[in-house]
Design an enzyme around this catalytic site. Structure first.
Site, short mmCIF file in Angstrom:
data_model
loop_
_atom_site.label_atom_id
_atom_site.label_comp_id
_atom_site.label_asym_id
_atom_site.label_seq_id
_atom_site.Cartn_x
_atom_site.Cartn_y
_atom_site.Cartn_z
N ARG A 1 0.85 -1.19 0.00
CA ARG A 1 0.00 0.00 0.00
C ARG A 1 0.88 1.24 0.00
O ARG A 1 1.86 1.33 0.75
CB ARG A 1 -0.93 0.03 1.21
CG ARG A 1 -2.00 -1.07 1.17
CD ARG A 1 -2.95 -0.98 2.33
NE ARG A 1 -3.88 -2.10 2.32
CZ ARG A 1 -4.69 -2.43 3.32
NH1 ARG A 1 -4.68 -1.70 4.42
NH2 ARG A 1 -5.50 -3.46 3.23
N ARG B 1 2.33 1.09 10.36
CA ARG B 1 1.82 1.45 9.03
C ARG B 1 2.98 1.39 8.04
O ARG B 1 3.76 2.33 7.93
CB ARG B 1 1.19 2.85 9.06
CG ARG B 1 0.36 3.18 7.84
CD ARG B 1 -0.22 4.59 7.94
NE ARG B 1 -1.18 4.70 9.02
CZ ARG B 1 -2.49 4.43 8.91
NH1 ARG B 1 -2.97 4.03 7.75
NH2 ARG B 1 -3.31 4.58 9.94
N GLU C 1 -6.66 -0.92 15.43
CA GLU C 1 -7.26 -1.91 14.53
C GLU C 1 -6.26 -2.99 14.14
O GLU C 1 -5.11 -2.71 13.80
CB GLU C 1 -7.74 -1.21 13.24
CG GLU C 1 -8.33 -2.17 12.22
CD GLU C 1 -8.19 -1.67 10.80
OE1 GLU C 1 -8.09 -2.51 9.87
OE2 GLU C 1 -8.15 -0.43 10.60
N SER D 1 -10.38 -6.06 10.04
CA SER D 1 -11.67 -5.53 9.58
C SER D 1 -12.39 -6.65 8.85
O SER D 1 -11.82 -7.26 7.95
CB SER D 1 -11.49 -4.34 8.64
OG SER D 1 -11.14 -3.18 9.34
N ARG E 1 0.94 -6.26 12.76
CA ARG E 1 0.28 -5.63 13.90
C ARG E 1 0.11 -6.63 15.04
O ARG E 1 0.13 -6.25 16.21
CB ARG E 1 -1.06 -5.05 13.47
CG ARG E 1 -0.90 -3.84 12.56
CD ARG E 1 -2.16 -3.03 12.41
NE ARG E 1 -1.89 -1.80 11.65
CZ ARG E 1 -2.71 -0.76 11.61
NH1 ARG E 1 -3.86 -0.79 12.25
NH2 ARG E 1 -2.39 0.32 10.90
#
Length: 430
Positions: free
Chosen positions: A262, A277, A349, A352, A391
């Site tokens: 990403r 991130r 988070e 999801s 994460r």
């Protein structure tokens, strides 16, 4: 992608749903463009019919030796073909405009999704586990002595730039162990089919799951036209791209462990420290393809699969139902799992889980044959992290850190680490 018939029949409801996503009304614009497109198609069809009739009449005139009438009709044929081509091009252009417009509109929130403009509107559903009480100030993952020896951000920056990391020794092995544990759990206990897919895909695959055309800047495209996947959602969901499957084969449940890429466009200044991130990271992704009547139950099942990983790792977390303004574009409903990070003193988070209804299926033209008979219908698609490996590594390190700089690891990982249970302050796995 939305059904144009639904927009025609319930424009007020469509605009009301868009308003829940903080978007302006669009139904009138869509319907006007659709009407222009339909008129152009009808005009092209009428011109084609006239040209065909003129051709038949010209044939009869020629057979009857009526040269004057033949020449007149031949002129009409030529003019008619030119007009047909112009009208057909116009209809095709309007069809492209409508399709492009619909492709850029996000999915409509389900009725049970809470209203809200941003993450402040998300609703906590439950908390699981109790955050540990430390007798020292807990550190963020990149400052924990046990992690520092095998977490090299300077090397990552030298090789690739900011937001990359090189893991070595105990950190690399712990990362691998987490991914292996997740895969084994989803396959052996949750009944998912382990799947290995490419990480380079064609543009239509990104269109199918909704990353394109609107969010292209968030991903990477190669000079040959392939796209690097932002998640295995793209490849696993598109396994049914263009297919018509039997209802008896549903649900189809896949899990894959892949590299993900990403660009993090628009995230400058956010979470730039550590591994939270990154431009390149790994995820264990779950995807389900279901019949429409089964998708709500499947959402709950997938949420339970992701929660089971956190439960086994003994990590405190909370389960959140995202509000309409904070969901991803393809989702009708999203549940986030947020793990407790003591170094940040907050929940972040880690998964999801989203139900997308027929939104992606319509973009992919993915359908199923109902067992009861009738026309093929669009499948429903769901996706969810099970979990984000990096994460999860962060959470294990921060929750297991000790005052002496070591990290005690969850018992469920010990078999994956050769029976070892601790990373010492010097980075040794013992």
């Amino acid at each position: 992608m939305h059904d144009i018939r639904m927009i025609r029949e319930t424009p007020e409801a469509f605009d009301a749903a868009l308003a829940r996503r903080n978007l302006a009304p669009m139904a009138d614009t869509i319907i006007a463009l659709d009407m222009d497109r339909r008129r152009a198609i009808m005009a092209a069809e009428a011109a084609t019919a006239e040209a065909n009739q003129a051709a038949k009449d010209a044939g009869r005139a020629r057979a009857n030796g009526d040269d004057a009438e033949f020449n007149r009709l031949r002129t009409l044929m030529t003019e008619g073909k030119a007009r047909t081509a112009t009208l057909t091009d116009r209809a095709r252009d309007l069809d492209t405009q409508l399709n492009d417009l619909l492709l850029g509109i996000p999915n409509l929130p389900a009725a049970d999704v809470p209203d809200g403009a941003n993450e402040a509107g998300n609703v906590e559903q439950k908390r699981t586990g109790t955050p540990r009480t430390f007798d020292f100030a807990p550190l963020e993952h990149f400052d924990i002595p046990a992690a520092r020896a095998g977490m090299d951000f300077a090397a990552g920056a030298k090789l690739s730039g900011s937001r990359f990391v090189v893991l070595t020794g105990a950190m690399a092995r712990l990362h691998r162990a987490l991914a292996q544990f997740m895969l084994d759990t989803h396959v052996d206990k949750h009944g998912l089919t382990e799947t290995i897919t490419p990480v380079l895909v064609r543009e239509e695959m990104m269109l199918g799951t909704g990353q394109l055309p609107k969010f292209g800047e968030d991903s990477y495209q190669t000079t040959t036209g392939w796209w690097l996947i932002p998640t295995a959602e793209v490849t696993l969901t598109n396994l049914v791209h263009g297919d018509v499957v039997d209802e008896a084969t549903l649900p189809r449940r896949h899990v894959a462990h892949t590299q993900c890429f990403r660009s993090e466009a628009g995230s400058a200044g956010r979470d730039t420290s550590g591994m939270l991130r990154q431009h390149q990271f790994e995820k264990v992704e779950m995807v389900s393809i279901t019949a429409p009547q089964d998708s709500d139950a499947e959402h709950l099942r997938m949420t339970g699969c992701a929660e089971a990983i956190l439960d086994a790792l003994e990590l405190p977390y909370r389960t959140m139902l995202l509000c309409a303004g904070d969901m991803g574009a393809s989702a009708v409903r999203t549940t986030d799992l947020e793990v407790w990070l003591p170094g940040q003193d907050t929940y972040r988070e880690i998964s999801s889980i989203s139900t997308c209804g027929a939104y992606q299926a319509r973009r992919m033209n993915a359908r199923y044959k109902p067992a009861a008979g009738g026309k093929p219908e669009f499948v429903h698609t769901l996706n969810g992290s099970g979990l984000a490996v990096g994460r999860c590594l962060i959470a294990v390190l921060e929750n297991g850190q000790q005052a002496d700089g070591s990290v005690v690891l969850p018992a469920v990982l010990h078999p994956y680490l050769g029976g070892r249970s601790t990373i010492t302050a010097t980075g040794e796995l013992i």
